[in-house]
Every structure is written in C-alpha cells, then in structure tokens.
Design an enzyme around this catalytic site. Structure first.
Site, PDB file in Angstrom:
ATOM      1  N   LYS A   1       0.814  -1.276   0.034  1.00  9.69           N
ATOM      2  CA  LYS A   1      -0.158  -0.070  -0.066  1.00  9.69           C
ATOM      3  C   LYS A   1       1.048   1.257  -0.118  1.00  9.69           C
ATOM      4  CE  LYS A   1      -3.217   2.831   2.890  1.00  9.69           C
ATOM      5  NZ  LYS A   1      -4.155   2.658   4.206  1.00  9.69           N
TER       6      LYS A   1
ATOM      7  N   GLU B   1     -11.886  10.614  -4.356  1.00  7.22           N
ATOM      8  CA  GLU B   1     -11.467  10.569  -2.941  1.00  7.22           C
ATOM      9  C   GLU B   1     -10.803  11.770  -2.585  1.00  7.22           C
ATOM     10  OE1 GLU B   1      -9.308   7.904   0.692  1.00  7.22           O
ATOM     11  OE2 GLU B   1     -10.146   6.906  -0.986  1.00  7.22           O
TER      12      GLU B   1
ATOM     13  N   GLU C   1      -8.611  12.424  12.658  1.00  7.02           N
ATOM     14  CA  GLU C   1      -7.846  11.176  13.147  1.00  7.02           C
ATOM     15  C   GLU C   1      -6.963  11.392  14.289  1.00  7.02           C
ATOM     16  OE1 GLU C   1      -5.821   7.306  11.068  1.00  7.02           O
ATOM     17  OE2 GLU C   1      -6.473   8.878   9.742  1.00  7.02           O
TER      18      GLU C   1
ATOM     19  N   GLU D   1      -7.575  -2.740   3.409  1.00 11.22           N
ATOM     20  CA  GLU D   1      -6.926  -1.705   3.869  1.00 11.22           C
ATOM     21  C   GLU D   1      -6.890  -1.232   5.100  1.00 11.22           C
ATOM     22  OE1 GLU D   1      -6.499   2.947   2.178  1.00 11.22           O
ATOM     23  OE2 GLU D   1      -7.977   1.710   1.080  1.00 11.22           O
TER      24      GLU D   1
END
Length: 398
Positions: free
Chosen positions: A145, A380, A200, A244
């Site tokens: 990733k 996104e 986050e 993911e």
C-alpha cells in the site's frame, strides 16, 4: 534539589472563549478531551532527527526546574524524517474542559470574498497517472500500500484571516480535532500557520491509559440520507477497504503492544462520519507499562501509520518521493501537545492547510492498494479537499 511538581491547573475557560481568543502565532488544539490555547514562547524545543519525545521531555524538565507553573510542549512535526518541526514550551497555557452544556453562540465569520487563483500540484489526471505507477509497483511486489497525495495552492486577493478560518472549521465539525500551529519558516513573507480539522487521533495518553483511533477506507458523504446509508453499507461490505483498514489497525495495535501491558483492539471496524466523508474506524486502547513513555514518544513510534504512508514504510516512502511532485511539509505529519507528566494528545495533520498571508496550500491523499481505481482515488482526494474548500467558500476547483 528539584522543586516539587506543581499541581496541574484546572480548566477555567469555556471552549468558545478560547476559540475567540485565538490569534495568529498562538497554538490551538480542540478535541473531545478539551481545548488548549497557548501563547508566547518560554523555551524552543531543539530540532534534529532523533525522537522528539526525548527532546521534549528534557525541555519540559528544564522548564519545570526553572519555575514554569504549567510546562507543556505544543506544536507540529512534518511528515518526512527530515521534515521541519515546530515545537516549543509556551509562556502561557489556558485550558477548557469538554463542552457538557450548550456554549454561548459563537459568531460565524463570513468567508473571504473575491476571486481565488488555483494551482494544482499535480493536475487530477497526472495524479491518476501516479496512482497507475503505484499500482505497477504493487504488482511488482515489495509494496502492499502507498498513500499518494496531491496539493492545491489557492491565492486570494486579500490576506486570509486564520482566526476566522479556524472558527469556521470548528463550527462546521465540533467533534473534529481542530488545530492551529505557527510553522513560520525562514524566508516566509508573513507568519505561516498550519490550520485544520483532523478526523484522526494518532494517540492520546492520560495517566496509563493510551488511545489510538486509526482511520482507513473512505467514501464521500452525500447530501441525501438514503445515498449515505447505501455508501455506509458499501463501505462496511467492501473487502478492499476492510483489508486496507486492517493493515492500519494491525500496525497501530502492534506498535502499542511494545509499550503496553494490555491492548484492546476491536474485531472489525466501525464507520464514523465527518461533514464530508465516511471512514472505517477502529478505537484501540492500551495500558501503558512504563510511565516515562510520553504521548509524544508514542506518537513518534506510531508515525507514519499506513493511513498516511503505506506498507511497508520504507518502500512506501520511496514511492511517495518518486511519484509525488509536491513536498508535503507538515501535511500528514502530526500536531498536538504533551505535558511534563507525559500526558498529551497528537493527531494526524490532515484536512488542513498551511496559510501564509494570501495563500492557502492544502493537501489530500488516498490509499492505493491492489485493485484501486485511479479515477476513484482522484474522487476521494476531491472529497477530502472539501473540508477546507468549504471553509473558504471555494467550490468545484479540485
């Protein structure tokens, strides 16, 4: 002989009062845990490439020894190992407890008017080509990733008011981790501020309780309730997004196990929402084994998580350097605070921008894994830009 540790002051302010008192150059951090506003400079934390937790701990001990009544290190740390840091012990710290009753209304500042010029770094289709390059690297092996980012640089006719921008971000999403940190660098024509509303939490520490809340796997939020329900269901069921997310949550839990006697991680992710996005979310908690390990030590050990870099980290960093044309600086780094007892809170510097006089420079990124669609990743990033674009009343430029 060392002086006794002072009793930590109780919060004496309302969150809205501290938001109204923010001025450029101050440090502001607001979260569900409370609000912190810091002003002035008592001591600058030395820079370098070592663990910032060690430098912060030494600086805090010296400040406490010198009689500072409430030493706290505040600031921001950039994404790359050689990225800039802006950490200091402020002269004055004010705190507000979490809001438990309705606060007095806060004036919603009007967004800046006039035209904006916009520069893409890179253009959306060039970014999509970068995603294709990343997919080739993943197919070749050695990379699972990588998070690729792109930037928008917007320039206004007039100077941008950072206090007004911060206020609009807080009022648009009161549950976000809102932040503003002075990151002025040599050569800047005016003060530069990192400002944003991150969804986050990288890590928090309160006593021996440690909490991290990684996010990975996203869908844009819709204005239609039925469409939102469909997107949430799709996100929950997506094997790609769940895989993911597992990369991120497993890595975070694994790092915390190095420092904690027990770690509690959920079996699967939940879904949380912001005004612009839906995210897969895992709240991971731990019990700290060694009280000398501060919130900043933990944040340094965790960063960069696969949510902002990739897996494995060295290969992902190489891909980012090779593909991204723009220097991230503080984007996807971290911002927060740590006190002399080691308690603190650090969040990922995302959904934010660097503001310098008339210029607003913002980033957005997307995680690329096997099966990613380049056009979907462009979409996104476009959705993630909306947090800042809405706050400055700019639409349809991403």
């Amino acid at each position: 002989m060392s002086s006794p540790a002072p009793v930590r002051p109780r919060p004496e302010h309302l969150p809205g009062d501290l938001l109204a008192a923010y001025l450029p150059g101050s440090f502001f951090h607001r979260s569900p845990r409370g609000t912190l506003l810091a002003d002035g400079v008592h001591t600058v934390v030395p820079g370098g490439t070592g663990c910032p937790g060690d430098a912060a701990a030494a600086t805090l001990a010296a400040a406490r020894e010198a009689g500072h009544p409430d030493p706290v290190v505040v600031g921001a740390i950039g994404f790359a190992p050689d990225a800039p840091r802006s950490l200091l012990v402020p002269a004055l710290v004010r705190r507000a407890a979490p809001a438990t009753t309705p606060e007095p209304p806060v004036r919603v500042p009007e967004p800046p008017g006039g035209a904006w010029s916009v520069r893409h770094e890179p253009a959306p289709q060039v970014y999509a080509d970068g995603v294709r390059r990343a997919l080739e690297l993943i197919d070749a092996g050695g990379l699972e990733k990588v998070v690729l980012a792109r930037a928008l640089e917007l320039t206004s006719q007039d100077p941008v008011s950072v206090p007004d921008l911060l206020t609009r971000l807080v009022l648009a999403d009161p549950g976000a981790y809102a932040f503003a940190a002075d990151v002025t660098a040599a050569g800047d024509p005016a003060p530069r501020t990192l400002v944003g509303a991150s969804p986050e939490l990288l890590v928090s520490r309160e006593g021996d309780t440690v909490v991290a809340n990684p996010l990975a796997g996203s869908r844009p939020r819709s204005g239609d309730a039925a469409e939102n329900e469909a997107r949430i269901a799709e996100l929950r069921a997506s094997a790609k997004d769940r895989a993911e997310h597992a990369m991120v949550a497993d890595q975070v839990a694994g790092v915390l196990r190095r420092f904690c006697t027990e770690v509690d991680a959920p079996d699967g992710p939940d879904v949380i929402g912001t005004p612009t996005m839906w995210h897969l979310s895992s709240r991971i908690t731990g019990r700290l084994a060694d009280p000398s390990v501060s919130a900043l030590h933990l944040a340094h050990a965790l960063h960069p998580t696969p949510a902002v870099c990739g897996v494995p980290v060295p290969a992902a960093r190489d891909a980012i350097r090779a593909i991204e044309p723009a220097d991230r600086r503080y984007y996807s780094g971290m911002t927060g605070w740590v006190d002399a007892d080691g308690d603190g809170e650090w969040v990922l510097a995302i959904r934010g921008a660097e503001v310098c006089e008339r210029t607003v420079r913002l980033f957005a990124g997307a995680g690329v894994v096997a099966g990613s669609d380049p056009e979907a990743e462009v979409a996104e990033t476009r959705a993630k830009f909306r947090t800042l674009l809405r706050a400055i009343a700019v639409e349809a430029v991403a």
